[in-house]
Design an enzyme around this catalytic site. Sequence first.
Site, PDB file in Angstrom:
ATOM      1  N   ASP A 127      43.267  -3.770 -36.275  1.00 21.21           N
ATOM      2  CA  ASP A 127      41.470  -4.731 -35.187  1.00 21.21           C
ATOM      3  C   ASP A 127      42.759  -6.097 -36.174  1.00 21.21           C
ATOM      4  O   ASP A 127      41.093  -6.701 -35.288  1.00 21.21           O
ATOM      5  CB  ASP A 127      40.425  -4.714 -36.201  1.00 21.21           C
ATOM      6  CG  ASP A 127      39.723  -2.944 -36.233  1.00 21.21           C
ATOM      7  OD1 ASP A 127      40.361  -2.523 -34.913  1.00 21.21           O
ATOM      8  OD2 ASP A 127      38.478  -2.794 -36.706  1.00 21.21           O
ATOM      9  N   ARG A 171      35.252  -3.527 -33.463  1.00 21.31           N
ATOM     10  CA  ARG A 171      34.097  -3.229 -34.193  1.00 21.31           C
ATOM     11  C   ARG A 171      33.454  -4.976 -34.621  1.00 21.31           C
ATOM     12  O   ARG A 171      32.148  -5.046 -33.714  1.00 21.31           O
ATOM     13  CB  ARG A 171      33.569  -2.312 -35.921  1.00 21.31           C
ATOM     14  CG  ARG A 171      32.880  -1.391 -35.763  1.00 21.31           C
ATOM     15  CD  ARG A 171      32.459  -0.421 -37.166  1.00 21.31           C
ATOM     16  NE  ARG A 171      34.381  -0.378 -38.127  1.00 21.31           N
ATOM     17  CZ  ARG A 171      34.867   0.937 -38.633  1.00 21.31           C
ATOM     18  NH1 ARG A 171      33.668   2.222 -38.317  1.00 21.31           N
ATOM     19  NH2 ARG A 171      35.421   0.845 -39.559  1.00 21.31           N
TER      20      ARG A 171
HETATM   21  O1  F6P Z   1      38.730  -0.150 -38.053  1.00 21.48           O
HETATM   22  C1  F6P Z   1      40.018   0.895 -37.181  1.00 21.48           C
HETATM   23  C2  F6P Z   1      38.959   0.852 -36.180  1.00 21.48           C
HETATM   24  O2  F6P Z   1      40.154   1.368 -35.219  1.00 21.48           O
HETATM   25  C3  F6P Z   1      38.731   0.312 -35.563  1.00 21.48           C
HETATM   26  O3  F6P Z   1      38.829  -0.237 -34.297  1.00 21.48           O
HETATM   27  C4  F6P Z   1      36.893   1.502 -35.232  1.00 21.48           C
HETATM   28  O4  F6P Z   1      36.228   1.273 -34.705  1.00 21.48           O
HETATM   29  C5  F6P Z   1      36.725   2.422 -35.743  1.00 21.48           C
HETATM   30  O5  F6P Z   1      39.018   2.553 -36.816  1.00 21.48           O
HETATM   31  C6  F6P Z   1      36.859   3.667 -35.310  1.00 21.48           C
HETATM   32  O6  F6P Z   1      36.828   4.919 -36.501  1.00 21.48           O
HETATM   33  P1  F6P Z   1      37.030   6.443 -36.405  1.00 21.48           P
HETATM   34  O7  F6P Z   1      38.355   6.964 -36.348  1.00 21.48           O
HETATM   35  O8  F6P Z   1      36.293   6.687 -37.556  1.00 21.48           O
HETATM   36  O9  F6P Z   1      37.086   6.954 -35.139  1.00 21.48           O
END
Ligand code: F6P
Length: 341
Positions: A127, A171
């Site tokens: 991010d 996010r």
């Molecule tokens: O924090 C990094 C990230 O890739 C965010 O951009 C995204 O919202 C989140 O992780 C997704 O998380 P998960 O691995 O729980 O789907």
Amino acid sequence: MRIGILTGGGDCPGLNAVIRAVVRKGIAEHGDEIIGFRDGWRGVLEADTVPMDLHAVRGILPRGGTVLGTSRTNPYAMDGGQERVLATLERLGIDALIPIGGEDTLGVATRLADAGVGVVGVPKTIDNDLDSTDYTFGFDTAVGVAMEAIDRLHTTGDSHHRTLVVEVMGRHAGWIALHAGMAGGANVILIPENPFDVDGVVAHCQHRFDSGYSPIIVVSEGASPKDGDLSLSTGEKDTFGHVRLGGIGAALASLIEERTGREARAVVLGHIQRGGTPSAFDRVLATRFGLAAVDAVHDGQSGVMVALRGTDIVRVPLSAATAQLKLVPAERYAEAEVFFG
Ligand code: F6P
């Protein structure tokens, strides 16, 4: 020294390059013993370790993911979590810890440093929203993946005269959308920092159709309209309290289809952005972070994070890096807006 290493939070291309650099430099230059903790803070809580010798890091530089595994376990979300972490580190004789992570993992690291643990953090997140560093590794790879997708979507969108909405990760911060959208020539970029005007987005789509081409919209998963109508979450939260997002792309596509009278489709890039081999930029940055983290440990530093400033690797206080997120400034968004429509 006995140095513990762990990777926490969402995985990210380049994690293995950091691990390799820490192991190679620690062993070759200092005769260190490197102890890997499996699955982030879970491994520390449960003393789940793996010895990281030269053999363990052979061939991992170009591999995505993390050979140590990862999790979003938060020791501070459970009773006695900190005590369990301290007990493990004491029992295993760990002199210093190198946690590799984003705001959550390094937030835990900050609190442990305050509790007296020797900690040198390494910033990671696709991010790119960690403060005090110009870039985190993983971001360049994710942007490359998203840009390639946008390039491909231009040709199919134009062939079918339809709008294509590309939902990317992000996010709270729109860095991936901003960079991928600029690199891919998107007609609209929507980011969490700037709640968008639906009428304006529809007007940009219409303008693009009027000029004989089809619109490509890049939207961060955390973006929302000014009136709040399309803001979506599943209601599920992780142990750091983040809601699971998703669906803004599909909601926007159906609204645009309705308002323009032309077909629209949504594409969610999701975890494709996080998987696979890291770009050259990310391999080099991750390697330099790993080397610098070992230097910081041997300089007796704690409560610091290695960071990129310009082309230099510097040390910054962990507390400053995790106090707030690095969001897209208004002037950077304004640069992208020149190309909307
Ligand atoms: O924090 C990094 C990230 O890739 C965010 O951009 C995204 O919202 C989140 O992780 C997704 O998380 P998960 O691995 O729980 O789907």
